[in-house]
Design a protein around this motif. Structure first.
Motif, PDB file in Angstrom:
ATOM      1  N   GLU A 135       0.939  -1.169  -0.017  1.00 57.97           N
ATOM      2  CA  GLU A 135      -0.156  -0.088  -0.158  1.00 57.97           C
ATOM      3  C   GLU A 135       0.762   1.257  -0.041  1.00 57.97           C
ATOM      4  OE1 GLU A 135      -2.896   0.216   3.249  1.00 57.97           O
ATOM      5  OE2 GLU A 135      -3.669  -1.823   2.787  1.00 57.97           O
ATOM      6  N   ILE A 136       0.751   2.329  -0.812  1.00 57.52           N
ATOM      7  CA  ILE A 136       1.085   3.425  -0.925  1.00 57.52           C
ATOM      8  C   ILE A 136       0.369   4.730  -0.135  1.00 57.52           C
ATOM      9  CG2 ILE A 136       2.231   5.271  -2.368  1.00 57.52           C
ATOM     10  CD1 ILE A 136       2.844   2.936  -4.435  1.00 57.52           C
ATOM     11  N   GLU A 137       0.636   5.181   0.703  1.00 57.46           N
ATOM     12  CA  GLU A 137      -0.047   6.221   1.302  1.00 57.46           C
ATOM     13  C   GLU A 137       0.078   7.618   0.528  1.00 57.46           C
ATOM     14  OE1 GLU A 137       0.321   6.451   5.489  1.00 57.46           O
ATOM     15  OE2 GLU A 137       0.521   4.297   5.791  1.00 57.46           O
ATOM     16  N   VAL A 138      -0.820   8.203   0.092  1.00 54.16           N
ATOM     17  CA  VAL A 138      -0.733   9.488  -0.524  1.00 54.16           C
ATOM     18  C   VAL A 138      -1.492  10.453   0.624  1.00 54.16           C
ATOM     19  CG1 VAL A 138      -1.499  10.767  -2.510  1.00 54.16           C
ATOM     20  CG2 VAL A 138      -1.022   8.324  -2.759  1.00 54.16           C
ATOM     21  N   PHE A 139      -0.520  11.492   0.641  1.00 47.55           N
ATOM     22  CA  PHE A 139      -1.204  12.611   1.375  1.00 47.55           C
ATOM     23  C   PHE A 139      -1.811  13.812   0.857  1.00 47.55           C
ATOM     24  CE2 PHE A 139       2.322  10.605   3.893  1.00 47.55           C
ATOM     25  CZ  PHE A 139       1.801  10.188   5.112  1.00 47.55           C
ATOM     26  N   ASP A 140      -2.976  14.186   1.414  1.00 51.28           N
ATOM     27  CA  ASP A 140      -3.624  15.266   0.665  1.00 51.28           C
ATOM     28  C   ASP A 140      -2.727  16.388   0.739  1.00 51.28           C
ATOM     29  OD1 ASP A 140      -5.843  13.657   0.020  1.00 51.28           O
ATOM     30  OD2 ASP A 140      -6.806  14.239   1.762  1.00 51.28           O
ATOM     31  N   ARG A 141      -2.899  17.220  -0.222  1.00 53.91           N
ATOM     32  CA  ARG A 141      -2.103  18.432  -0.224  1.00 53.91           C
ATOM     33  C   ARG A 141      -3.031  19.421   0.025  1.00 53.91           C
ATOM     34  NH1 ARG A 141       1.772  18.741  -5.386  1.00 53.91           N
ATOM     35  NH2 ARG A 141       3.525  19.601  -3.959  1.00 53.91           N
TER      36      ARG A 141
END
Length: 71
Positions: free
Chosen positions: A63-69
């Protein structure tokens, strides 16, 4: 004949008070041990899923965590 103000019954010994403390400590230890076992099983299941995915030849197993910008 009673000398403790009319209350009947034997007085609890010192060992009985210690037994309650020991039971509480053992219950706490058991709860910590059970929580550690649940955590370990959960972690092992996650690792197994990733290994099964990799064994099938897939590339996107982790899983790749993508943070909201936020701007």
């Amino acid at each position: 004949m009673t000398t403790d103000g009319g209350k009947a019954g034997p007085e609890p010994s010192e060992d009985e008070g210690n037994r309650h403390v020991e039971n509480a400590v053992l219950l706490g230890f058991f709860l910590v041990l059970a929580a550690a076992g649940v955590w370990l099983l959960s972690t092992m299941a996650d690792v197994r899923k990733v290994q099964d995915c990799a064994a099938q030849g897939r590339r996107n197993c982790a899983e790749i965590e993508v943070f909201d910008r936020t701007r």
